[in-house]
Scaffold this motif. Structure first.
Motif, PDB file in Angstrom:
ATOM      1  N   TYR A 305     -33.887 -50.193  60.555  1.00  0.00           N
ATOM      2  CA  TYR A 305     -33.686 -48.805  60.160  1.00  0.00           C
ATOM      3  C   TYR A 305     -33.970 -47.857  61.328  1.00  0.00           C
ATOM      4  CZ  TYR A 305     -33.193 -49.513  55.116  1.00  0.00           C
ATOM      5  OH  TYR A 305     -32.735 -49.850  53.873  1.00  0.00           O
ATOM      6  N   GLY A 306     -33.307 -46.715  61.295  1.00  0.00           N
ATOM      7  CA  GLY A 306     -33.541 -45.673  62.297  1.00  0.00           C
ATOM      8  C   GLY A 306     -32.742 -44.460  61.843  1.00  0.00           C
ATOM      9  N   ILE A 307     -33.211 -43.846  60.780  1.00  0.00           N
ATOM     10  CA  ILE A 307     -32.398 -42.843  60.093  1.00  0.00           C
ATOM     11  C   ILE A 307     -32.134 -41.607  60.937  1.00  0.00           C
ATOM     12  CG2 ILE A 307     -32.383 -41.282  58.093  1.00  0.00           C
ATOM     13  CD1 ILE A 307     -33.822 -43.472  56.570  1.00  0.00           C
ATOM     14  N   CYS A 308     -33.107 -41.190  61.715  1.00  0.00           N
ATOM     15  CA  CYS A 308     -32.921 -39.934  62.461  1.00  0.00           C
ATOM     16  C   CYS A 308     -32.162 -40.154  63.757  1.00  0.00           C
ATOM     17  CB  CYS A 308     -34.264 -39.255  62.718  1.00  0.00           C
ATOM     18  SG  CYS A 308     -35.265 -40.143  63.913  1.00  0.00           S
ATOM     19  N   GLY A 309     -31.662 -41.366  63.977  1.00  0.00           N
ATOM     20  CA  GLY A 309     -30.883 -41.622  65.182  1.00  0.00           C
ATOM     21  C   GLY A 309     -31.746 -41.751  66.429  1.00  0.00           C
ATOM     22  N   GLY A 310     -32.975 -42.166  66.277  1.00  0.00           N
ATOM     23  CA  GLY A 310     -33.836 -42.397  67.442  1.00  0.00           C
ATOM     24  C   GLY A 310     -34.487 -41.143  67.980  1.00  0.00           C
ATOM     25  N   ASN A 311     -34.665 -40.148  67.115  1.00  0.00           N
ATOM     26  CA  ASN A 311     -35.244 -38.882  67.582  1.00  0.00           C
ATOM     27  C   ASN A 311     -36.715 -38.712  67.243  1.00  0.00           C
ATOM     28  OD1 ASN A 311     -32.979 -37.686  68.850  1.00  0.00           O
ATOM     29  ND2 ASN A 311     -32.051 -37.500  66.829  1.00  0.00           N
ATOM     30  N   ALA A 312     -37.372 -39.783  66.859  1.00  0.00           N
ATOM     31  CA  ALA A 312     -38.815 -39.757  66.576  1.00  0.00           C
ATOM     32  C   ALA A 312     -39.164 -38.801  65.436  1.00  0.00           C
ATOM     33  CB  ALA A 312     -39.604 -39.378  67.830  1.00  0.00           C
ATOM     34  N   ARG A 313     -38.256 -38.656  64.468  1.00  0.00           N
ATOM     35  CA  ARG A 313     -38.530 -37.712  63.390  1.00  0.00           C
ATOM     36  C   ARG A 313     -38.764 -38.389  62.039  1.00  0.00           C
ATOM     37  NH1 ARG A 313     -34.021 -34.245  64.845  1.00  0.00           N
ATOM     38  NH2 ARG A 313     -33.149 -34.762  62.818  1.00  0.00           N
ATOM     39  N   CYS A 314     -38.126 -39.573  61.821  1.00  0.00           N
ATOM     40  CA  CYS A 314     -38.155 -40.117  60.462  1.00  0.00           C
ATOM     41  C   CYS A 314     -39.207 -41.200  60.260  1.00  0.00           C
ATOM     42  CB  CYS A 314     -36.788 -40.681  60.114  1.00  0.00           C
ATOM     43  SG  CYS A 314     -36.347 -42.114  61.112  1.00  0.00           S
ATOM     44  N   SER A 315     -39.575 -41.899  61.285  1.00  0.00           N
ATOM     45  CA  SER A 315     -40.551 -43.000  61.273  1.00  0.00           C
ATOM     46  C   SER A 315     -40.034 -44.260  60.588  1.00  0.00           C
ATOM     47  CB  SER A 315     -41.884 -42.566  60.633  1.00  0.00           C
ATOM     48  OG  SER A 315     -41.848 -42.745  59.232  1.00  0.00           O
ATOM     49  N   THR A 316     -38.731 -44.270  60.182  1.00  0.00           N
ATOM     50  CA  THR A 316     -38.241 -45.467  59.479  1.00  0.00           C
ATOM     51  C   THR A 316     -38.074 -46.665  60.413  1.00  0.00           C
ATOM     52  OG1 THR A 316     -36.003 -44.638  59.796  1.00  0.00           O
ATOM     53  CG2 THR A 316     -37.017 -44.220  57.659  1.00  0.00           C
ATOM     54  N   CYS A 317     -38.097 -46.448  61.705  1.00  0.00           N
ATOM     55  CA  CYS A 317     -37.946 -47.564  62.643  1.00  0.00           C
ATOM     56  C   CYS A 317     -39.296 -48.194  62.991  1.00  0.00           C
ATOM     57  CB  CYS A 317     -37.265 -47.072  63.924  1.00  0.00           C
ATOM     58  SG  CYS A 317     -38.271 -45.886  64.837  1.00  0.00           S
ATOM     59  N   ARG A 318     -40.362 -47.740  62.373  1.00  0.00           N
ATOM     60  CA  ARG A 318     -41.699 -48.140  62.823  1.00  0.00           C
ATOM     61  C   ARG A 318     -41.932 -49.643  62.721  1.00  0.00           C
ATOM     62  NH1 ARG A 318     -42.510 -45.174  58.062  1.00  0.00           N
ATOM     63  NH2 ARG A 318     -43.634 -46.227  56.376  1.00  0.00           N
ATOM     64  N   ARG A 349     -46.035 -48.530  66.151  1.00  0.00           N
ATOM     65  CA  ARG A 349     -45.268 -47.730  67.107  1.00  0.00           C
ATOM     66  C   ARG A 349     -43.879 -47.445  66.531  1.00  0.00           C
ATOM     67  NH1 ARG A 349     -47.057 -47.696  72.466  1.00  0.00           N
ATOM     68  NH2 ARG A 349     -45.435 -46.113  72.651  1.00  0.00           N
ATOM     69  N   LEU A 350     -43.231 -46.418  67.082  1.00  0.00           N
ATOM     70  CA  LEU A 350     -41.851 -46.127  66.694  1.00  0.00           C
ATOM     71  C   LEU A 350     -40.930 -46.944  67.600  1.00  0.00           C
ATOM     72  CD1 LEU A 350     -41.836 -42.256  66.171  1.00  0.00           C
ATOM     73  CD2 LEU A 350     -42.183 -44.070  64.475  1.00  0.00           C
ATOM     74  N   ALA A 351     -40.073 -47.756  67.001  1.00  0.00           N
ATOM     75  CA  ALA A 351     -39.213 -48.629  67.808  1.00  0.00           C
ATOM     76  C   ALA A 351     -38.258 -47.838  68.679  1.00  0.00           C
ATOM     77  CB  ALA A 351     -38.420 -49.546  66.882  1.00  0.00           C
ATOM     78  N   CYS A 352     -37.890 -46.650  68.229  1.00  0.00           N
ATOM     79  CA  CYS A 352     -36.935 -45.864  69.017  1.00  0.00           C
ATOM     80  C   CYS A 352     -37.584 -45.267  70.256  1.00  0.00           C
ATOM     81  CB  CYS A 352     -36.295 -44.778  68.161  1.00  0.00           C
ATOM     82  SG  CYS A 352     -37.459 -43.551  67.553  1.00  0.00           S
ATOM     83  N   GLN A 353     -38.898 -45.211  70.273  1.00  0.00           N
ATOM     84  CA  GLN A 353     -39.601 -44.608  71.413  1.00  0.00           C
ATOM     85  C   GLN A 353     -40.276 -45.659  72.289  1.00  0.00           C
ATOM     86  OE1 GLN A 353     -39.271 -41.187  71.761  1.00  0.00           O
ATOM     87  NE2 GLN A 353     -37.930 -41.559  70.011  1.00  0.00           N
TER      88      GLN A 353
HETATM   89  S1  FES Z   1     -35.338 -43.733  64.377  1.00  0.00           S
HETATM   90 FE1  FES Z   1     -36.361 -42.120  63.399  1.00  0.00          FE
HETATM   91  S2  FES Z   1     -38.324 -42.210  64.212  1.00  0.00           S
HETATM   92 FE2  FES Z   1     -37.332 -43.848  65.198  1.00  0.00          FE
END
Ligand code: FES
Length: 587
Positions: A305-318, A349-353
């Motif tokens: 998951y990564g709902i916000c597109g990797g913008n560190a906003r949703c936390s679904t990629c954690r 951690r957030l996977a997108c970051q």
């Molecule tokens: S994709 Fe939303 S916080 Fe990582």
């Protein structure tokens, strides 16, 4: 499972990819304009040679000025350089057919156009030669037909490459899509007319040269003159230009070959330096150090998951880091803030970051409900996504009191009439009713449209609900002696949209701050005893400039900033949506 390294460039080591893409698009558009003008000019040969020559001096003149030359050659240099850079940076040459065709044609263009560019542009720059249609057609049709065939292929290569690029552009910009049929017609017609014009003049010139006296009456004087023109270049000049063209072609072939060799070297080094990411589910993939774990998962087909597109906003990629062969980069401010909001401990951690530089073992904390190897997009349960939508809430005021004093049959009868009004109003405005809850309803706009249409749809629906409820009140007053007021709230902004529920109760809905604000605005309308409370954000996105002096700032629980709100009656709303006052402001 050993995955293939999917990203070998170090993130951040290159100039911003988006700006490079924009530069490539802009330079491509300049070149496309130049070629289109060229073809248009050739097409005029079908009307008359004189028209084509007159148009040529008009159409070619801007490109022969200093700014025009800089623009044209600058665009050509930038476009070719960026194409070669993209080739160097590609991880794989496996790609969709249209993309592959565009790449191959793009690489062939400099080779094919070298001859023509040298004979026309260098001939003009160094010897002051300005070749007219007479000289060029004679050269390509009579003196050197092989060159004519090569130039025709060059033209088709250039045009097809440009058209594929433009069609990609149209596909990615919803606003351009309606223009696609027009573009397609131009893409086919323009080269067809241009080549037909060229062939027609060429054939007449050949005929005139072979049979000088034949059918003179059907030739224009220009064609007769054309049959006898020769290229102005001396043999020595022509040889020099030919040598220059050959040198450019050889140099270009060497350049492309060198880039392919460098690319292979880069990929080899990347493979040697890659790091391993191990997932708790058993998969192991190899990626370049510095690749974000979310990018790594997606590139290797691991549902993540990564709902916000990797913008560190949703936390679904954690994810939870279970082991690391070296120190991890510290979270940045955005990641810290989001992790703080969910009270995550230090192992999360957030996977997108997270961009590890050493081998790493992780466990995803939100497991997508898709089987391994199935793209999240293909899942029967669609992955939630963040998108901008307009949300509308409406509610019957005083209904609870009414329902307490009536038979349930009366209540059901009244509610159904009200639901018809809401349902029809929302559907006609392009939205969808998300749910009916008691005497309230929630509607969403913008699943299939852009922001402006979504917001205007919400406004139109609110107006129709208010109008419909006025009619309902008239009937109710006559039938039962009671009437109801309606309170509506609407807001526009990002929300998480996805299929939620279970079994037969699965439904696509939206959650998030935007939904909460819209619901709160409905309560604001009630408190202020007004029919409609709408956020300034929604009005602005609908193309309506709210009058700042009439807006209220309202605090919403759990939200840092206040929301600017307009309180409107049905008449205010109708005035706003009236096309005659479309340019006006919200009073
Ligand atoms: S994709 Fe939303 S916080 Fe990582």
């Amino acid at each position: 499972m050993e995955g293939t390294p999917t990203r070998t460039g170090r993130p951040g080591a290159w100039p911003n990819a988006l700006s490079l893409r924009n530069l490539r698009t802009a330079s491509g558009l300049v070149l496309f304009c130049f070629v289109a003008m060229h073809l248009l000019n050739h097409a005029l040969l079908l009307i008359s040679l004189r028209q084509a020559e007159m148009a040529r001096s008009l159409l070619a003149a801007p490109w022969r000025t200093v700014p025009g030359t800089v623009l044209l050659y600058g665009a050509a240099g930038v476009h070719v350089s960026l194409t070669l850079l993209a080739l160097y940076r590609r991880q794989t040459l496996i790609m969709p057919p249209a993309e592959f065709l565009r790449l191959v044609l793009g690489l062939l263009i400099p080779y094919f156009v070298a001859e023509h560019a040298v004979s026309t542009r260098l001939g003009f720059a160094f010897y002051g030669e300005v070749l007219g249609y007479a000289e060029v057609v004679r050269s390509l049709w009579i003196t050197s037909p092989a060159m004519g065939v090569q130039q025709t292929i060059a033209l088709l290569v250039v045009w097809t490459h440009g058209c594929i690029g433009i069609s990609f552009l149209i596909r990615h910009h919803a606003r351009l899509r309606p223009a696609f049929p027009l573009f397609l017609a131009g893409a086919v017609l323009l080269p067809t007319l241009a080549l037909t014009g060229f062939a027609m003049i060429g054939r007449w010139m050949a005929l005139q040269a072979t049979f000088p006296g034949i059918a003179m009456e059907i030739y224009t004087p220009e064609l007769e003159r054309m049959a006898n023109v020769t290229m102005p270049s001396s043999a020595e000049r022509a040889a020099r230009l030919a040598t220059a063209a050959t040198s450019i072609k050889i140099g270009y072939i060497c350049l492309v070959a060198a880039i392919m060799v460098l690319r292979e070297l880069r990929l080899f080094r990347a493979r040697v330096r890659s790091i391993a990411i191990r997932y708790a589910t058993g998969e192991t993939i190899r990626v370049q150090p510095g690749t974000s774990v979310l990018e790594a998962s997606r590139a290797n087909g691991i549902p993540h998951y990564g709902i916000c597109g990797g913008n560190a906003r949703c936390s679904t990629c954690r994810l939870r880091v279970t082991a690391s062969a070296g120190a991890l980069p510290a979270p940045g401010p955005a990641e810290k803030a989001t992790l703080g909001r969910i009270h995550a401990d230090s192992g999360v951690r957030l996977a997108c970051q997270l961009r590890p530089r050493h081998d790493l073992s992780v466990s995803l904390m939100l497991q997508p409900v898709t089987p391994r190897g199935t793209a999240i997009e293909d899942s029967p349960v669609e992955s939630p996504r963040e998108r901008e939508i307009a949300v509308l809430f409406c509610d019957l005021r005083g209904f609870t009191k009414f329902s307490e004093s009536r038979l349930p049959y009366d209540v059901v009868f009244l509610l159904n009439r009200y639901f018809v009004i809401v349902g029809e109003a929302v559907a006609e405005a392009g939205g969808r009713v998300d749910k009916f809850l008691g005497d309230g309803a929630m509607a969403l706009f913008g699943f299939e449209t852009g922001p402006e249409e979504a917001c205007r749809g919400a406004l139109r629906a609110a107006e129709a609900i208010l109008r419909g409820s006025a009619r309902l009140n008239q009937d109710l007053t006559e039938e039962t002696g009671v009437s109801f007021d309606i309170a509506i709230g609407a807001h526009f902004g990002p929300a998480v949209v996805g299929v939620m529920g279970y079994g037969a109760a699965l439904t696509e809905t939206a959650i998030g701050d935007t939904v909460n604000v819209a619901s709160r605005l409905e309560a604001v309308a009630k408190e202020a005893n007004r029919q409609f409370a709408v956020s300034a954000d929604l009005l602005e996105h609908a193309g309506i400039r709210p009058d700042e002096t009439t807006l209220r700032s309202i605090a919403i629980r759990g939200r840092e900033s206040e929301v600017r709100v307009g309180l409107l009656s049905e008449a205010d709303l109708s005035a706003l949506l009236d096309p005659r006052t479309a340019e006006g402001t919200a009073a």
